[in-house]
Design a protein around this motif. Structure first.
Motif, PDB file in Angstrom:
ATOM      1  N   PHE A  55     -24.707   0.215 -98.625  1.00 58.04           N
ATOM      2  CA  PHE A  55     -23.944   0.944 -97.627  1.00 58.04           C
ATOM      3  C   PHE A  55     -24.819   1.325 -96.435  1.00 58.04           C
ATOM      4  O   PHE A  55     -24.444   1.111 -95.277  1.00 58.04           O
TER       5      PHE A  55
ATOM      6  N   SER B 263     -15.879  -3.793 -99.886  1.00 55.14           N
ATOM      7  CA  SER B 263     -14.753  -4.110-100.754  1.00 55.14           C
ATOM      8  C   SER B 263     -14.556  -5.619-100.910  1.00 55.14           C
ATOM      9  O   SER B 263     -14.073  -6.077-101.937  1.00 55.14           O
TER      10      SER B 263
ATOM     11  N   TYR C 168     -17.022  -0.149 -95.269  1.00 51.73           N
ATOM     12  CA  TYR C 168     -16.183  -0.099 -96.465  1.00 51.73           C
ATOM     13  C   TYR C 168     -15.384  -1.389 -96.638  1.00 51.73           C
ATOM     14  O   TYR C 168     -15.180  -1.857 -97.753  1.00 51.73           O
ATOM     15  N   THR C 169     -14.936  -1.985 -95.542  1.00 49.61           N
ATOM     16  CA  THR C 169     -14.205  -3.237 -95.623  1.00 49.61           C
ATOM     17  C   THR C 169     -15.087  -4.353 -96.153  1.00 49.61           C
ATOM     18  O   THR C 169     -14.678  -5.117 -97.038  1.00 49.61           O
TER      19      THR C 169
ATOM     20  N   ARG D  19     -18.021   3.086 -90.169  1.00 55.62           N
ATOM     21  CA  ARG D  19     -17.787   3.409 -91.579  1.00 55.62           C
ATOM     22  C   ARG D  19     -16.644   2.573 -92.151  1.00 55.62           C
ATOM     23  O   ARG D  19     -16.744   2.053 -93.263  1.00 55.62           O
TER      24      ARG D  19
ATOM     25  N   TYR E 197     -25.313   0.664-104.642  1.00 57.44           N
ATOM     26  CA  TYR E 197     -24.186   0.767-103.718  1.00 57.44           C
ATOM     27  C   TYR E 197     -24.606   1.474-102.435  1.00 57.44           C
ATOM     28  O   TYR E 197     -24.292   1.009-101.340  1.00 57.44           O
TER      29      TYR E 197
END
Length: 74
Positions: free
Chosen positions: A24, A71, A67-68, A63, A20
């Motif tokens: 990221f 997801s 995250y979008t 950021r 992850y």
């Protein structure tokens, strides 16, 4: 008794978190590059990145967009 020297298996939760964070960091670097180029050329780069439309700072926008995307992938 279990042997404490047994190597960790692929079901180890930390292995999931390492993957992850690698995703990221990679996405953060790519989106930060896009944001920096947009900022240098005084363009509206926030509309290019998903989730960054209403952010106030560049880091918050990048950021939010990372995250979008994460997801949507997972």
């Amino acid at each position: 008794m279990t042997n404490p020297n047994v190597s960790k298996t692929m079901s180890d939760p930390m292995h999931h978190y390492q993957g992850y964070w690698m995703i990221f960091v990679l996405l953060f670097i790519v989106f930060m590059g896009i944001a920096l180029v947009g900022q240098l050329f005084v363009l509206n780069w926030r509309s290019w990145l998903p989730g960054a439309e209403e952010s106030m700072s560049m880091f918050d926008g990048v950021r939010a967009s990372v995250y979008t995307v994460i997801s949507q992938v997972s």
